[in-house]
Design an enzyme around this catalytic site. Structure first.
Site, PDB file in Angstrom:
ATOM      1  N   HIS A  99      18.790   9.420 -17.715  1.00 44.67           N
ATOM      2  CA  HIS A  99      19.625   8.238 -17.964  1.00 44.67           C
ATOM      3  C   HIS A  99      20.738   8.712 -18.895  1.00 44.67           C
ATOM      4  O   HIS A  99      20.513   9.586 -19.746  1.00 44.67           O
ATOM      5  CB  HIS A  99      18.888   7.144 -18.729  1.00 44.67           C
ATOM      6  CG  HIS A  99      17.657   6.612 -18.074  1.00 44.67           C
ATOM      7  ND1 HIS A  99      16.444   7.226 -18.163  1.00 44.67           N
ATOM      8  CD2 HIS A  99      17.459   5.477 -17.361  1.00 44.67           C
ATOM      9  CE1 HIS A  99      15.538   6.499 -17.512  1.00 44.67           C
ATOM     10  NE2 HIS A  99      16.132   5.438 -17.011  1.00 44.67           N
ATOM     11  N   ASP A 102      19.666   8.971 -22.442  1.00 43.71           N
ATOM     12  CA  ASP A 102      18.674  10.006 -22.795  1.00 43.71           C
ATOM     13  C   ASP A 102      19.368  11.238 -23.355  1.00 43.71           C
ATOM     14  O   ASP A 102      18.819  11.939 -24.203  1.00 43.71           O
ATOM     15  CB  ASP A 102      17.897  10.519 -21.566  1.00 43.71           C
ATOM     16  CG  ASP A 102      17.167   9.441 -20.810  1.00 43.71           C
ATOM     17  OD1 ASP A 102      16.812   8.428 -21.431  1.00 43.71           O
ATOM     18  OD2 ASP A 102      16.962   9.628 -19.588  1.00 43.71           O
ATOM     19  N   GLU A 230      15.346   1.491  -7.227  1.00 47.02           N
ATOM     20  CA  GLU A 230      13.946   1.738  -7.588  1.00 47.02           C
ATOM     21  C   GLU A 230      13.239   0.402  -7.805  1.00 47.02           C
ATOM     22  O   GLU A 230      13.446  -0.253  -8.834  1.00 47.02           O
ATOM     23  CB  GLU A 230      13.891   2.601  -8.861  1.00 47.02           C
ATOM     24  CG  GLU A 230      12.480   2.985  -9.241  1.00 47.02           C
ATOM     25  CD  GLU A 230      12.443   3.947 -10.424  1.00 47.02           C
ATOM     26  OE1 GLU A 230      13.303   4.840 -10.520  1.00 47.02           O
ATOM     27  OE2 GLU A 230      11.539   3.785 -11.267  1.00 47.02           O
ATOM     28  N   GLU A 266       8.234   4.457  -6.888  1.00 49.04           N
ATOM     29  CA  GLU A 266       7.412   4.949  -8.000  1.00 49.04           C
ATOM     30  C   GLU A 266       5.976   4.460  -7.839  1.00 49.04           C
ATOM     31  O   GLU A 266       5.726   3.270  -7.625  1.00 49.04           O
ATOM     32  CB  GLU A 266       7.989   4.474  -9.334  1.00 49.04           C
ATOM     33  CG  GLU A 266       7.120   4.863 -10.516  1.00 49.04           C
ATOM     34  CD  GLU A 266       7.824   4.779 -11.855  1.00 49.04           C
ATOM     35  OE1 GLU A 266       9.065   4.944 -11.887  1.00 49.04           O
ATOM     36  OE2 GLU A 266       7.146   4.555 -12.855  1.00 49.04           O
ATOM     37  N   HIS A 269       4.820   1.616 -10.140  1.00 49.06           N
ATOM     38  CA  HIS A 269       5.492   0.354  -9.824  1.00 49.06           C
ATOM     39  C   HIS A 269       4.842  -0.291  -8.599  1.00 49.06           C
ATOM     40  O   HIS A 269       4.726  -1.511  -8.522  1.00 49.06           O
ATOM     41  CB  HIS A 269       6.982   0.587  -9.538  1.00 49.06           C
ATOM     42  CG  HIS A 269       7.752   1.078 -10.722  1.00 49.06           C
ATOM     43  ND1 HIS A 269       9.103   1.319 -10.682  1.00 49.06           N
ATOM     44  CD2 HIS A 269       7.364   1.368 -11.986  1.00 49.06           C
ATOM     45  CE1 HIS A 269       9.515   1.747 -11.867  1.00 49.06           C
ATOM     46  NE2 HIS A 269       8.470   1.791 -12.673  1.00 49.06           N
ATOM     47  N   ASP A 294       9.252   8.658  -7.624  1.00 51.45           N
ATOM     48  CA  ASP A 294       8.909   8.854  -9.025  1.00 51.45           C
ATOM     49  C   ASP A 294       7.400   9.019  -9.074  1.00 51.45           C
ATOM     50  O   ASP A 294       6.638   8.075  -8.833  1.00 51.45           O
ATOM     51  CB  ASP A 294       9.371   7.659  -9.875  1.00 51.45           C
ATOM     52  CG  ASP A 294      10.793   7.870 -10.395  1.00 51.45           C
ATOM     53  OD1 ASP A 294      11.460   8.823  -9.930  1.00 51.45           O
ATOM     54  OD2 ASP A 294      11.227   7.097 -11.266  1.00 51.45           O
ATOM     55  N   ASP A 305       2.688  -0.460 -17.068  1.00 49.89           N
ATOM     56  CA  ASP A 305       3.248   0.770 -16.509  1.00 49.89           C
ATOM     57  C   ASP A 305       2.902   1.940 -17.441  1.00 49.89           C
ATOM     58  O   ASP A 305       3.649   2.244 -18.363  1.00 49.89           O
ATOM     59  CB  ASP A 305       4.772   0.552 -16.441  1.00 49.89           C
ATOM     60  CG  ASP A 305       5.481   1.526 -15.529  1.00 49.89           C
ATOM     61  OD1 ASP A 305       4.800   2.217 -14.761  1.00 49.89           O
ATOM     62  OD2 ASP A 305       6.722   1.572 -15.590  1.00 49.89           O
ATOM     63  N   ASP A 307       2.610   5.151 -16.691  1.00 53.03           N
ATOM     64  CA  ASP A 307       3.364   6.374 -16.391  1.00 53.03           C
ATOM     65  C   ASP A 307       2.596   7.654 -16.703  1.00 53.03           C
ATOM     66  O   ASP A 307       3.098   8.545 -17.407  1.00 53.03           O
ATOM     67  CB  ASP A 307       4.700   6.391 -17.163  1.00 53.03           C
ATOM     68  CG  ASP A 307       5.726   5.426 -16.585  1.00 53.03           C
ATOM     69  OD1 ASP A 307       5.543   4.980 -15.447  1.00 53.03           O
ATOM     70  OD2 ASP A 307       6.707   5.130 -17.293  1.00 53.03           O
ATOM     71  N   ASP A 338       8.196  10.912 -13.243  1.00 56.47           N
ATOM     72  CA  ASP A 338       8.468   9.828 -14.192  1.00 56.47           C
ATOM     73  C   ASP A 338       7.151   9.554 -14.923  1.00 56.47           C
ATOM     74  O   ASP A 338       6.509   8.523 -14.737  1.00 56.47           O
ATOM     75  CB  ASP A 338       8.974   8.591 -13.432  1.00 56.47           C
ATOM     76  CG  ASP A 338       9.589   7.576 -14.379  1.00 56.47           C
ATOM     77  OD1 ASP A 338       9.445   7.769 -15.598  1.00 56.47           O
ATOM     78  OD2 ASP A 338      10.190   6.606 -13.897  1.00 56.47           O
TER      79      ASP A 338
HETATM   80  C1  XUL Z   1      10.978   2.389 -15.564  1.00 60.39           C
HETATM   81  C2  XUL Z   1      11.383   3.498 -14.708  1.00 60.39           C
HETATM   82  C3  XUL Z   1      12.696   4.105 -15.010  1.00 60.39           C
HETATM   83  C4  XUL Z   1      13.450   4.528 -13.813  1.00 60.39           C
HETATM   84  C5  XUL Z   1      14.853   5.000 -14.098  1.00 60.39           C
HETATM   85  O1  XUL Z   1       9.742   1.870 -15.278  1.00 60.39           O
HETATM   86  O2  XUL Z   1      10.661   3.916 -13.839  1.00 60.39           O
HETATM   87  O3  XUL Z   1      12.510   5.139 -15.905  1.00 60.39           O
HETATM   88  O4  XUL Z   1      12.797   5.541 -13.138  1.00 60.39           O
HETATM   89  O5  XUL Z   1      15.590   4.082 -14.806  1.00 60.39           O
HETATM   90 CO    CO Z   2      10.866   5.442 -12.438  1.00 68.10          CO
END
Ligand code: XUL
Ligand code: CO
Length: 438
Positions: A99, A102, A230, A266, A269, A294, A305, A307, A338
């Site tokens: 991003h 970042d 996404e 993702e 998600h 992702d 989430d 991750d 991700d």
């Molecule tokens: C948030 C997410 C983000 C996107 C990019 O849940 O997955 O990091 O991948 O903005």
């Molecule tokens: Co993501």
């Protein structure tokens, strides 16, 4: 300066290796179904989870120990660039994603913020040239800063909308400069809390206008990245407009954006939306919209989430099963981690272990999925299940030759109807057999 403890490049040592700093399954140059593992998987490191995430959660402060923590501002940003290229080299990963926020700190004004970004992008570019590493995608963070409290492209404040447009304009320019393969939109704040104070129709129309402007500007500057949406159902918004693959596709279709966008799916998600990862990949694939992934996983005991690095071989296998069946595979997309290490895994080496675990899990998934396809193990089951559409009345239906009158005439004389078993337990044991033996 080493931020990961002078670790050598991780090598493939095979499945019997006990070296924690070796791949057991990811053998980059091994050819599977005509392409190397490296080409199939196109692994990417996520800047935010690998370098900027500090381990904080809603109840506690950051825990991560990072060699660059002694720096602040632009010095910190520069040190993280160094860390990025060191980690990519250690992992033998070809791609990274970021991003805008970042990579460089926000300044007091948009001008200052952009100046910071330009400087870091130039530094990233020179590192890319020196190492051959590539940008899988970049995106604009339009969710952290308080100005986005009501959204970015779906905000109620036109001034914020304009700011968001300026931010994406800059991000597209940087994407072009760095040769980004894709450009991602994840609408963290593009959703609503309550309909009582929301004009959903206007918000969605404005979001579509925003995306059209992005497409137009990319064309104008000659940035030929694949645009990706996404999907995510919630968090941080209670209801996010890009809820899941099907919802996102219907939005893109309504606003005539389908030809410009694919989806970045993702895993966590998908599960938040009440789907499996493979369901979301499948919906994208059969609609010609599977763009990139992702790669992470959630926790069945937690509803948010998390991750985590993907280690569930069942899920990586079924994900790769979808990707292998996609036309051109992952195409110009990739497998972007991700994913973040757990709060208690605070040493820099844990970031390396996390990626090795994820890369090996996807490599293993690739091998098993390829074998399942090669042997037509599941294809045969499905062909058998739908065999009634291969001939007779079924073939007429598929060919568009049937109508209600012809179907009624058939049904009236076809007695009794005989169904076949779906044999699901048998199918599941076939998958397990391949997971264990392929
Ligand atoms: C948030 C997410 C983000 C996107 C990019 O849940 O997955 O990091 O991948 O903005
Ligand atoms: Co993501």
């Amino acid at each position: 300066m080493s931020y990961f403890g002078n670790v050598d490049k991780i090598k493939y040592e095979g499945r019997t290796s006990t070296n924690p700093l070796a791949f057991k399954h990811y053998n980059p140059e091994q050819v599977i179904l005509g392409k190397t593992m490296r080409e199939h998987l196109r692994f990417a490191v996520a800047y935010w989870h690998s370098y900027t995430y500090n381990g904080s959660d809603p109840f506690g402060a950051g825990t991560m120990l990072r060699g660059y923590d002694k720096f602040t501002g632009m010095d910190l940003a520069k040190a993280r660039v160094e860390a990025n290229f060191e980690l990519l080299n250690i992992l033998d990963a070809d791609y990274f994603c970021f991003h805008d926020r970042d990579i460089a700190p926000e300044g007091a004004t948009l001008q200052e913020t952009n100046k910071n970004l330009d400087e870091i992008v130039a530094l990233i570019q020179s590192n890319m040239k020196a190492t051959g590493k590539k940008l899988l995608w970049n995106t604009a963070n339009m969710f952290t800063n308080p100005r986005f409290v009501h959204g970015a492209a779906t905000t109620s404040n036109a001034d914020v909308y304009a700011y968001a447009a300026a931010q994406v304009k800059k991000a597209l320019e940087h994407g072009k400069e760095l040769g980004g393969q894709n450009y991602v939109f994840w609408g963290g704040r593009e959703g609503y809390e309550s309909l009582l104070n929301t004009d959903m129709g206007l918000e969605l129309d404005n979001l579509a206008r925003f995306l059209h402007m992005a497409v137009d500007y990319a064309k104008e500057i000659g940035f030929d990245a694949q645009f990706l949406i996404e999907p995510k159902p919630k968090e941080p918004s209670k209801h996010q407009y890009d809820f899941d693959a099907a919802t996102s596709l219907s939005f893109l279709q309504k606003y005539d954006l389908l030809k410009h966008f694919k989806l970045n799916i993702e895993a966590n998600h998908a599960t938040l939306a009440g789907h499996t990862f493979e369901h979301e990949l499948h919906v994208s694939r059969i609609n010609g919209a599977l763009g990139s992934i992702d790669a992470n996983q959630g926790d069945v005991l937690l509803g948010w989430d998390t991750d985590e690095f993907p280690t569930d071989l069942y899920s990586t296998t079924l994900a790769m099963y979808e990707i292998l069946q996609n036309e051109g595979g992952i195409g110009r997309g990739g497998v972007n981690f991700d994913a973040k290490v757990r709060r208690q895994s605070f040493e820099p080496i844990d970031v390396v272990y996390g990626h090795i675990a994820g890369m090996d899990s996807f490599a293993r998934g690739l091998v098993v999925a390829a074998k399942l396809l090669e042997d037509r193990a599941l294809v045969n089951v499905i062909d058998n299940k739908y065999a009634s559409f291969q001939s007779g009345i079924g073939a007429d239906i598929v060919a568009g030759k049937a109508n209600f009158k012809s179907l009624e005439a058939y049904a009236l004389q076809n007695n009794p109807i005989v169904n076949k078993s779906g044999n699901l337990e048998l199918v599941r044991s076939i998958v397990n057999q391949y997971l264990l033996n392929a």
